[in-house]
Scaffold this motif. Structure first.
Motif, PDB file in Angstrom:
ATOM      1  N   TRP A  32       9.538 -48.251  -2.679  1.00  0.00           N
ATOM      2  CA  TRP A  32       9.487 -49.193  -3.799  1.00  0.00           C
ATOM      3  C   TRP A  32      10.459 -50.347  -3.591  1.00  0.00           C
ATOM      4  O   TRP A  32      10.168 -51.482  -3.954  1.00  0.00           O
ATOM      5  CB  TRP A  32       9.799 -48.489  -5.124  1.00  0.00           C
ATOM      6  CG  TRP A  32       8.656 -47.635  -5.580  1.00  0.00           C
ATOM      7  CD1 TRP A  32       8.587 -46.272  -5.550  1.00  0.00           C
ATOM      8  CD2 TRP A  32       7.405 -48.088  -6.089  1.00  0.00           C
ATOM      9  NE1 TRP A  32       7.383 -45.850  -6.013  1.00  0.00           N
ATOM     10  CE2 TRP A  32       6.626 -46.959  -6.361  1.00  0.00           C
ATOM     11  CE3 TRP A  32       6.869 -49.341  -6.340  1.00  0.00           C
ATOM     12  CZ2 TRP A  32       5.348 -47.033  -6.873  1.00  0.00           C
ATOM     13  CZ3 TRP A  32       5.591 -49.417  -6.855  1.00  0.00           C
ATOM     14  CH2 TRP A  32       4.848 -48.273  -7.119  1.00  0.00           C
ATOM     15  N   ILE A  33      11.585 -50.054  -3.010  1.00  0.00           N
ATOM     16  CA  ILE A  33      12.588 -51.105  -2.757  1.00  0.00           C
ATOM     17  C   ILE A  33      12.036 -52.136  -1.782  1.00  0.00           C
ATOM     18  O   ILE A  33      12.197 -53.336  -1.971  1.00  0.00           O
ATOM     19  CB  ILE A  33      13.909 -50.494  -2.246  1.00  0.00           C
ATOM     20  CG1 ILE A  33      14.548 -49.657  -3.358  1.00  0.00           C
ATOM     21  CG2 ILE A  33      14.862 -51.571  -1.765  1.00  0.00           C
ATOM     22  CD1 ILE A  33      15.768 -48.887  -2.931  1.00  0.00           C
ATOM     23  N   VAL A  34      11.359 -51.684  -0.759  1.00  0.00           N
ATOM     24  CA  VAL A  34      10.766 -52.590   0.218  1.00  0.00           C
ATOM     25  C   VAL A  34       9.690 -53.445  -0.439  1.00  0.00           C
ATOM     26  O   VAL A  34       9.617 -54.661  -0.227  1.00  0.00           O
ATOM     27  CB  VAL A  34      10.191 -51.800   1.427  1.00  0.00           C
ATOM     28  CG1 VAL A  34       9.401 -52.713   2.352  1.00  0.00           C
ATOM     29  CG2 VAL A  34      11.298 -51.094   2.178  1.00  0.00           C
ATOM     30  N   LEU A  35       8.852 -52.829  -1.254  1.00  0.00           N
ATOM     31  CA  LEU A  35       7.791 -53.552  -1.957  1.00  0.00           C
ATOM     32  C   LEU A  35       8.372 -54.615  -2.897  1.00  0.00           C
ATOM     33  O   LEU A  35       7.909 -55.758  -2.913  1.00  0.00           O
ATOM     34  CB  LEU A  35       6.895 -52.581  -2.728  1.00  0.00           C
ATOM     35  CG  LEU A  35       5.722 -53.201  -3.481  1.00  0.00           C
ATOM     36  CD1 LEU A  35       4.774 -53.909  -2.511  1.00  0.00           C
ATOM     37  CD2 LEU A  35       4.978 -52.137  -4.254  1.00  0.00           C
ATOM     38  N   ILE A  36       9.394 -54.254  -3.634  1.00  0.00           N
ATOM     39  CA  ILE A  36      10.052 -55.210  -4.544  1.00  0.00           C
ATOM     40  C   ILE A  36      10.666 -56.359  -3.739  1.00  0.00           C
ATOM     41  O   ILE A  36      10.547 -57.524  -4.103  1.00  0.00           O
ATOM     42  CB  ILE A  36      11.109 -54.493  -5.417  1.00  0.00           C
ATOM     43  CG1 ILE A  36      10.401 -53.579  -6.419  1.00  0.00           C
ATOM     44  CG2 ILE A  36      11.993 -55.510  -6.137  1.00  0.00           C
ATOM     45  CD1 ILE A  36      11.330 -52.652  -7.172  1.00  0.00           C
ATOM     46  N   PHE A  37      11.304 -56.033  -2.625  1.00  0.00           N
ATOM     47  CA  PHE A  37      11.892 -57.066  -1.764  1.00  0.00           C
ATOM     48  C   PHE A  37      10.823 -58.028  -1.250  1.00  0.00           C
ATOM     49  O   PHE A  37      11.015 -59.242  -1.248  1.00  0.00           O
ATOM     50  CB  PHE A  37      12.647 -56.418  -0.597  1.00  0.00           C
ATOM     51  CG  PHE A  37      13.206 -57.425   0.368  1.00  0.00           C
ATOM     52  CD1 PHE A  37      14.350 -58.142   0.050  1.00  0.00           C
ATOM     53  CD2 PHE A  37      12.573 -57.672   1.577  1.00  0.00           C
ATOM     54  CE1 PHE A  37      14.866 -59.077   0.920  1.00  0.00           C
ATOM     55  CE2 PHE A  37      13.075 -58.612   2.459  1.00  0.00           C
ATOM     56  CZ  PHE A  37      14.222 -59.316   2.134  1.00  0.00           C
ATOM     57  N   ILE A  49       9.642 -60.300  -4.147  1.00  0.00           N
ATOM     58  CA  ILE A  49      10.664 -61.316  -4.455  1.00  0.00           C
ATOM     59  C   ILE A  49      10.693 -62.386  -3.369  1.00  0.00           C
ATOM     60  O   ILE A  49      10.770 -63.588  -3.662  1.00  0.00           O
ATOM     61  CB  ILE A  49      12.052 -60.662  -4.627  1.00  0.00           C
ATOM     62  CG1 ILE A  49      12.076 -59.854  -5.927  1.00  0.00           C
ATOM     63  CG2 ILE A  49      13.159 -61.708  -4.628  1.00  0.00           C
ATOM     64  CD1 ILE A  49      13.306 -58.997  -6.104  1.00  0.00           C
ATOM     65  N   THR A  50      10.601 -61.989  -2.117  1.00  0.00           N
ATOM     66  CA  THR A  50      10.609 -62.945  -1.008  1.00  0.00           C
ATOM     67  C   THR A  50       9.400 -63.873  -1.070  1.00  0.00           C
ATOM     68  O   THR A  50       9.531 -65.086  -0.923  1.00  0.00           O
ATOM     69  CB  THR A  50      10.649 -62.207   0.347  1.00  0.00           C
ATOM     70  OG1 THR A  50      11.806 -61.366   0.375  1.00  0.00           O
ATOM     71  CG2 THR A  50      10.686 -63.190   1.502  1.00  0.00           C
ATOM     72  N   ILE A  51       8.236 -63.305  -1.307  1.00  0.00           N
ATOM     73  CA  ILE A  51       7.024 -64.117  -1.434  1.00  0.00           C
ATOM     74  C   ILE A  51       7.151 -65.072  -2.621  1.00  0.00           C
ATOM     75  O   ILE A  51       6.825 -66.257  -2.515  1.00  0.00           O
ATOM     76  CB  ILE A  51       5.764 -63.229  -1.561  1.00  0.00           C
ATOM     77  CG1 ILE A  51       5.490 -62.517  -0.227  1.00  0.00           C
ATOM     78  CG2 ILE A  51       4.551 -64.051  -1.998  1.00  0.00           C
ATOM     79  CD1 ILE A  51       4.441 -61.431  -0.305  1.00  0.00           C
ATOM     80  N   GLY A  52       7.640 -64.579  -3.736  1.00  0.00           N
ATOM     81  CA  GLY A  52       7.838 -65.425  -4.919  1.00  0.00           C
ATOM     82  C   GLY A  52       8.794 -66.566  -4.652  1.00  0.00           C
ATOM     83  O   GLY A  52       8.568 -67.703  -5.061  1.00  0.00           O
ATOM     84  N   TYR A  53       9.879 -66.273  -3.943  1.00  0.00           N
ATOM     85  CA  TYR A  53      10.853 -67.306  -3.602  1.00  0.00           C
ATOM     86  C   TYR A  53      10.198 -68.421  -2.789  1.00  0.00           C
ATOM     87  O   TYR A  53      10.323 -69.599  -3.115  1.00  0.00           O
ATOM     88  CB  TYR A  53      12.018 -66.692  -2.824  1.00  0.00           C
ATOM     89  CG  TYR A  53      12.946 -67.727  -2.238  1.00  0.00           C
ATOM     90  CD1 TYR A  53      13.928 -68.322  -3.038  1.00  0.00           C
ATOM     91  CD2 TYR A  53      12.839 -68.135  -0.916  1.00  0.00           C
ATOM     92  CE1 TYR A  53      14.773 -69.291  -2.521  1.00  0.00           C
ATOM     93  CE2 TYR A  53      13.674 -69.097  -0.391  1.00  0.00           C
ATOM     94  CZ  TYR A  53      14.645 -69.667  -1.192  1.00  0.00           C
ATOM     95  OH  TYR A  53      15.470 -70.630  -0.683  1.00  0.00           O
ATOM     96  N   PHE A  54       9.508 -68.042  -1.727  1.00  0.00           N
ATOM     97  CA  PHE A  54       8.863 -69.059  -0.893  1.00  0.00           C
ATOM     98  C   PHE A  54       7.770 -69.795  -1.638  1.00  0.00           C
ATOM     99  O   PHE A  54       7.603 -70.999  -1.476  1.00  0.00           O
ATOM    100  CB  PHE A  54       8.318 -68.440   0.408  1.00  0.00           C
ATOM    101  CG  PHE A  54       9.384 -68.205   1.415  1.00  0.00           C
ATOM    102  CD1 PHE A  54       9.945 -69.268   2.112  1.00  0.00           C
ATOM    103  CD2 PHE A  54       9.865 -66.928   1.647  1.00  0.00           C
ATOM    104  CE1 PHE A  54      10.946 -69.071   3.031  1.00  0.00           C
ATOM    105  CE2 PHE A  54      10.879 -66.716   2.575  1.00  0.00           C
ATOM    106  CZ  PHE A  54      11.424 -67.783   3.268  1.00  0.00           C
TER     107      PHE A  54
END
Length: 176
Positions: free
Chosen positions: A2-7, A10-15
């Motif tokens: 779940w931590i990897v999925l959330i990361f 968040i990364t996709i959202g940031y970009f």
């Protein structure tokens, strides 16, 4: 897992919100002015009572907020809708509703003649076009404060620590 999925989300959202959307809307990436530069911009602006300021590409609203704290009406134009929301939240948190304003708009399409102080932290390739826009739209006595980037043809009236001030005199900018 779940931590990897959330990361990843968040990364996709940031970009998406800070890189892809701004470029697709013909805006620059989100690269906020640091606190020292904002402080220097406010200091070098030599604010007078009753003036109006505008920040072009206002990001998270930090420049607009600092100018409003000095008692003048401060506006910002931002093309990224997420940054507009963040800016408006920051303005409310600072208690500056009614003194600081963020407009969701492309500043290239806005008449800037009503402003006394114009702040910018743009990219090098925008400065030539922005110089021409400001030359024709600004009223005499208006000041342009640029963080880091310089205009190709104008000479600053003063500068400190990568913050440049340009002043419109009568019907032209002085070239020194």
């Amino acid at each position: 897992m779940w931590i990897v999925l959330i990361f990843v989300i968040i990364t996709i959202g940031y970009f998406l919100f800070f890189w892809i959307i701004p470029f697709s809307l013909k805006g620059a990436i989100y690269d906020p002015s640091n606190k020292e530069a904002v402080k220097k911009m406010v200091e070098l602006a030599q604010i007078k009572p009753g003036e109006k300021s505008v920040d072009l590409g206002s990001g998270d609203g930090r420049v607009v907020i600092e100018f409003a704290k000095k008692g003048i009406q401060a506006h910002g134009y931002e093309i990224n809708p997420l940054l507009v929301i963040i800016s408006r939240i920051n303005i409310r948190k600072a208690g500056l509703k009614g003194k600081a304003f963020i407009h969701w708009n492309n500043f290239w399409k806005v008449d800037l003649s009503q402003y006394d102080i114009i702040t910018v932290f743009q990219v090098s390739f925008a400065m030539d076009r922005l110089e021409k826009k400001l030359m024709y739209e600004l009223k005499p006595g208006a000041r342009v404060i640029s963080n880091y980037w310089t205009f190709p043809n104008w000479r600053p009236s003063k500068y400190e620590k990568d913050v440049y001030v340009y002043e419109k005199k009568i019907n032209y900018i002085f070239y020194e």
